[in-house]
Design a protein around this motif. Structure first.
Motif, PDB file in Angstrom:
ATOM      1  N   TYR A 130       0.833  -1.212   0.000  1.00  0.00           N
ATOM      2  CA  TYR A 130       0.000   0.000   0.000  1.00  0.00           C
ATOM      3  C   TYR A 130       0.861   1.252   0.000  1.00  0.00           C
ATOM      4  O   TYR A 130       0.606   2.208  -0.743  1.00  0.00           O
ATOM      5  N   VAL A 131       1.906   1.255   0.828  1.00  0.00           N
ATOM      6  CA  VAL A 131       2.820   2.408   0.886  1.00  0.00           C
ATOM      7  C   VAL A 131       3.529   2.592  -0.453  1.00  0.00           C
ATOM      8  O   VAL A 131       3.700   3.719  -0.940  1.00  0.00           O
ATOM      9  N   ILE A 132       3.936   1.471  -1.070  1.00  0.00           N
ATOM     10  CA  ILE A 132       4.584   1.559  -2.389  1.00  0.00           C
ATOM     11  C   ILE A 132       3.622   2.170  -3.407  1.00  0.00           C
ATOM     12  O   ILE A 132       4.012   3.002  -4.236  1.00  0.00           O
ATOM     13  N   CYS A 133       2.351   1.780  -3.312  1.00  0.00           N
ATOM     14  CA  CYS A 133       1.341   2.335  -4.222  1.00  0.00           C
ATOM     15  C   CYS A 133       1.171   3.835  -4.005  1.00  0.00           C
ATOM     16  O   CYS A 133       0.960   4.590  -4.957  1.00  0.00           O
ATOM     17  N   LEU A 134       1.243   4.271  -2.754  1.00  0.00           N
ATOM     18  CA  LEU A 134       1.130   5.707  -2.470  1.00  0.00           C
ATOM     19  C   LEU A 134       2.296   6.465  -3.094  1.00  0.00           C
ATOM     20  O   LEU A 134       2.134   7.596  -3.561  1.00  0.00           O
ATOM     21  N   ILE A 135       3.462   5.852  -3.091  1.00  0.00           N
ATOM     22  CA  ILE A 135       4.621   6.488  -3.720  1.00  0.00           C
ATOM     23  C   ILE A 135       4.377   6.663  -5.216  1.00  0.00           C
ATOM     24  O   ILE A 135       4.879   7.602  -5.845  1.00  0.00           O
TER      25      ILE A 135
END
Length: 248
Positions: free
Chosen positions: A62-67
């Motif tokens: 999820y954090v990677i997607c936010l990036i």
């Protein structure tokens, strides 16, 4: 005589707002992507997975997607530019045309055939009324003349019928200002600002008629098409000077 009656319940459409875009780009899209890739890694990862491990994996993805937020924004903007408007119109134009058909049937009850009539085919060029942070009701945008009476619609689904004696004045205009020029072709903030300004310009462009009605004296046929604006200016001029004879 002025007659105002409800002729449309509107078409329920969704329209992007800043709040809607934040929800889409920071929650919906990352959640869908993270869920999909987490499922694949758990299914084909070949390791024994615990609930805590799966949740941790989901959070990391999820954090990677936010990036990747800028990429999502670019893809969404490209979709709206290339496909979005056409897809919306394809979905709603048949419904809109049915609305216009019902309006014409209503006008026919006044026992005079329509001589001149114009209406918009694009859903976002209709009269729109926001009723929620992402919910918008679109109402038919229509003007007609049957040789005796004029007909126009407003932004809450009502139609007015008025005759020449009810007319105080008429005018037309197209607003084109406020656009931002220059900058990078990929500058999304400029593209968004211009899109919003274009919608604002469309709201105040068109053919306007002021009638003898205390509650709502000013009515608008929304259009940025100057040829249509000029057409209705000339119709009203010809009625005024007697070139276009009013029917009994």
């Amino acid at each position: 005589m002025i007659i105002i009656e409800k002729i449309s319940d509107g078409i329920n459409i969704k329209q992007a707002t800043p709040k809607y875009e934040v929800l889409l780009l920071f929650f919906k899209i990352p959640t869908i992507c993270a869920s999909f890739f987490t499922f694949l890694l758990v299914l084909f990862g070949g390791k024994e997975n615990t609930l805590v491990g799966i949740i941790g994996l989901f959070v990391i993805i999820y954090v990677i997607c936010l990036i990747c937020f800028p990429l999502f924004w670019v893809l969404k903007t490209a979709y709206l530019k290339i496909i979005g408007v056409k897809a919306v119109d394809k979905k709603y134009i048949p419904i809109l045309n049915e609305e216009y058909s019902n309006i014409k049937q209503k006008i026919d009850t006044y026992q005079k055939p329509i001589i001149y009539a114009d209406y918009t085919h694009a859903i976002l060029q209709c009269h729109v009324h926001r009723v929620g942070w992402s919910k918008v009701m679109a109402y038919p945008n229509f003007i007609a003349f049957n040789g005796r009476d004029f007909f126009m619609t407003d932004n809450i689904g009502r139609m007015i019928k008025f005759n020449w004696d009810d007319v105080r004045q008429w005018s037309h205009g197209t607003q084109t200002g406020g656009m931002i020029y220059g900058g990078s072709a990929t500058d999304l903030s400029i593209a968004r600002a211009n899109d919003e300004q274009a919608l604002e310009n469309a709201k105040v462009s068109g053919f306007f008629v002021t009638v003898k009605d205390v509650n709502q004296p000013k009515w608008q046929f929304k259009t940025s098409d100057e040829s249509l604006q000029n057409k209705w200016m000339e119709i009203f001029r010809q009625v005024k000077d007697g070139t276009l004879k009013l029917q009994a």
